[in-house]
Motif scaffolding. Structure first.
Motif, mmCIF file in Angstrom:
data_model
loop_
_atom_site.group_PDB
_atom_site.id
_atom_site.type_symbol
_atom_site.label_atom_id
_atom_site.label_comp_id
_atom_site.label_asym_id
_atom_site.label_seq_id
_atom_site.Cartn_x
_atom_site.Cartn_y
_atom_site.Cartn_z
ATOM 1 N N TYR A 85 -7.627 -3.068 5.815
ATOM 2 C CA TYR A 85 -7.734 -3.462 7.230
ATOM 3 C C TYR A 85 -9.085 -4.049 7.591
ATOM 4 O O TYR A 85 -9.350 -4.375 8.730
ATOM 5 C CB TYR A 85 -7.385 -2.275 8.133
ATOM 6 C CG TYR A 85 -5.970 -1.761 7.880
ATOM 7 C CD1 TYR A 85 -4.877 -2.659 7.955
ATOM 8 C CD2 TYR A 85 -5.720 -0.440 7.560
ATOM 9 C CE1 TYR A 85 -3.596 -2.209 7.704
ATOM 10 C CE2 TYR A 85 -4.435 0.013 7.313
ATOM 11 C CZ TYR A 85 -3.366 -0.886 7.385
ATOM 12 O OH TYR A 85 -2.105 -0.461 7.129
ATOM 13 N N SER A 86 -9.962 -4.152 6.568
ATOM 14 C CA SER A 86 -11.306 -4.671 6.879
ATOM 15 C C SER A 86 -11.302 -6.193 7.052
ATOM 16 O O SER A 86 -12.242 -6.768 7.592
ATOM 17 C CB SER A 86 -12.268 -4.312 5.738
ATOM 18 O OG SER A 86 -11.882 -5.022 4.566
ATOM 19 N N GLY A 87 -10.251 -6.817 6.549
ATOM 20 C CA GLY A 87 -10.188 -8.272 6.655
ATOM 21 C C GLY A 87 -10.818 -8.974 5.477
ATOM 22 O O GLY A 87 -10.781 -10.198 5.380
ATOM 23 N N SER A 88 -11.401 -8.207 4.584
ATOM 24 C CA SER A 88 -12.074 -8.836 3.438
ATOM 25 C C SER A 88 -11.064 -9.304 2.384
ATOM 26 O O SER A 88 -11.379 -10.123 1.550
ATOM 27 C CB SER A 88 -13.079 -7.860 2.815
ATOM 28 O OG SER A 88 -12.380 -6.726 2.341
ATOM 29 N N VAL A 89 -9.846 -8.722 2.444
ATOM 30 C CA VAL A 89 -8.813 -9.147 1.485
ATOM 31 C C VAL A 89 -7.767 -9.961 2.249
ATOM 32 O O VAL A 89 -7.217 -9.488 3.250
ATOM 33 C CB VAL A 89 -8.127 -7.938 0.818
ATOM 34 C CG1 VAL A 89 -7.104 -8.396 -0.225
ATOM 35 C CG2 VAL A 89 -9.169 -7.021 0.178
ATOM 36 N N SER A 90 -7.557 -11.185 1.808
ATOM 37 C CA SER A 90 -6.611 -12.020 2.565
ATOM 38 C C SER A 90 -5.359 -12.346 1.760
ATOM 39 O O SER A 90 -4.321 -12.691 2.313
ATOM 40 C CB SER A 90 -7.296 -13.315 3.030
ATOM 41 O OG SER A 90 -7.891 -13.936 1.909
ATOM 42 N N SER A 91 -5.439 -12.180 0.434
ATOM 43 C CA SER A 91 -4.278 -12.518 -0.389
ATOM 44 C C SER A 91 -3.140 -11.545 -0.126
ATOM 45 O O SER A 91 -3.307 -10.329 -0.296
ATOM 46 C CB SER A 91 -4.674 -12.469 -1.882
ATOM 47 O OG SER A 91 -3.566 -12.105 -2.662
ATOM 48 N N PRO A 92 -1.985 -12.055 0.302
ATOM 49 C CA PRO A 92 -0.848 -11.168 0.583
ATOM 50 C C PRO A 92 -0.443 -10.362 -0.648
ATOM 51 O O PRO A 92 -0.075 -9.197 -0.542
ATOM 52 C CB PRO A 92 0.275 -12.129 0.993
ATOM 53 C CG PRO A 92 -0.387 -13.416 1.322
ATOM 54 C CD PRO A 92 -1.648 -13.487 0.541
ATOM 55 N N ARG A 93 -0.538 -10.992 -1.826
ATOM 56 C CA ARG A 93 -0.138 -10.253 -3.031
ATOM 57 C C ARG A 93 -1.078 -9.089 -3.312
ATOM 58 O O ARG A 93 -0.650 -8.001 -3.674
ATOM 59 C CB ARG A 93 -0.109 -11.215 -4.224
ATOM 60 C CG ARG A 93 1.351 -11.560 -4.576
ATOM 61 C CD ARG A 93 1.473 -12.528 -5.697
ATOM 62 N NE ARG A 93 0.928 -12.033 -6.960
ATOM 63 C CZ ARG A 93 0.718 -12.836 -7.999
ATOM 64 N NH1 ARG A 93 0.944 -14.141 -7.911
ATOM 65 N NH2 ARG A 93 0.246 -12.345 -9.127
ATOM 66 N N GLU A 94 -2.339 -9.386 -3.085
ATOM 67 C CA GLU A 94 -3.333 -8.321 -3.302
ATOM 68 C C GLU A 94 -3.133 -7.197 -2.289
ATOM 69 O O GLU A 94 -3.196 -6.003 -2.623
ATOM 70 C CB GLU A 94 -4.753 -8.891 -3.181
ATOM 71 C CG GLU A 94 -5.758 -8.083 -3.970
ATOM 72 C CD GLU A 94 -7.174 -8.667 -3.914
ATOM 73 O OE1 GLU A 94 -8.112 -7.853 -3.834
ATOM 74 O OE2 GLU A 94 -7.309 -9.923 -3.939
ATOM 75 N N LEU A 95 -2.851 -7.587 -1.044
ATOM 76 C CA LEU A 95 -2.626 -6.598 0.017
ATOM 77 C C LEU A 95 -1.395 -5.754 -0.296
ATOM 78 O O LEU A 95 -1.387 -4.530 -0.097
ATOM 79 C CB LEU A 95 -2.454 -7.295 1.368
ATOM 80 C CG LEU A 95 -3.741 -7.768 2.038
ATOM 81 C CD1 LEU A 95 -3.419 -8.662 3.237
ATOM 82 C CD2 LEU A 95 -4.609 -6.589 2.472
#
Ligand SMILES: [Zn+2]
Length: 239
Positions: A85-95
């Motif tokens: 939820y920090s916004g640092s990860v944007s890749s949907p697959r990674e999320l």
């Protein structure tokens, strides 16, 4: 040896026999058995207490370990979520992968927590047992203390009686020739507590066995001061 001296020896023998009886009574006091029984029960309860306490320690250590494991899983899941939820990860697959991690961590945490709950339930009867044994232990300690003080009183009463007998026998022994007393003591030690006994008819009153008539005649005719002994038990015979 004068007749009076030999009679005194018999009185000495009576006091010594009384001392032996008192010592025996002291050694075999029923109060002593009561103390021993209490001690045995207390030892048994202490042993059971130690074993139940070991079981409780085992369960509570395991419960603590599981608690620690659950909270570390909780922390890890929170960390992953915070990152998501920090916004640092944007890749949907990674999320998506991160969400799968979180789900897996939460499931693991729940499994651990339900095992922890089982342990907490298992601890309840053990804790109850500990409390019961503790109460039993306290009651036994009181009973043992009481039994010991009853025994001490019984011993003290006998000790008083023994002191009286001992004084009486020492007074008599003090008035007798020391060589006679030594002879008496020596024979008494060998002949199961009888150092001197009356010769009644043909019977030694120490061992209650018959002495040959010729021997009895010889003893009765011997000049005053001659010591005679029973061939059976070895005691000094007092005609
Ligand atoms: Zn005898």
């Amino acid at each position: 040896m004068s007749e009076a001296g030999l009679d005194a020896l018999l009185t000495l023998q009576e006091h010594d026999a009384a001392l032996d009886r008192l010592q025996h009574r002291r050694d075999t006091l029923p109060e002593r058995d009561a103390v021993a029984r209490n001690e045995a029960t207390a030892a048994d309860v202490a042993m059971r207490f130690r074993s139940v306490a070991a079981r409780r320690d085992e369960l509570s250590n395991e419960e603590r370990r599981l608690g620690d494991e659950a909270s570390s899983l909780r922390e890890k899941a929170s960390e992953v979520e915070a990152k998501m939820y920090s916004g640092s990860v944007s890749s949907p697959r990674e999320l998506q992968a991160m969400q799968a991690d979180v789900d897996q961590l939460r499931r693991h945490e729940q499994a651990i927590e339900s095992r922890e709950l089982e342990l907490i339930e298992a601890l309840e009867p053990v804790d109850r047992q500990i409390a019961e044994l503790d109460a039993e232990r306290a009651a036994l300690a009181t009973a043992l203390h009481d039994a010991r003080s009853v025994l001490e009183q019984a011993e003290a009463a006998i000790d008083d009686e023994m002191a009286g007998e001992r004084k009486a026998r020492d007074d008599i022994a003090g008035d007798l020739e020391s060589s006679l007393v030594t002879e008496y003591e020596r024979r008494r030690a060998r002949a199961q507590g009888v150092g001197a006994a009356r010769l009644v008819g043909n019977t030694c009153q120490g061992c209650h066995l018959t002495i040959p008539s010729t021997e009895v005649e010889r003893i009765r005719r011997a000049p005053e001061g001659t010591l005679a002994f029973c061939d059976n038990c070895g005691c000094i015979l007092v005609p």
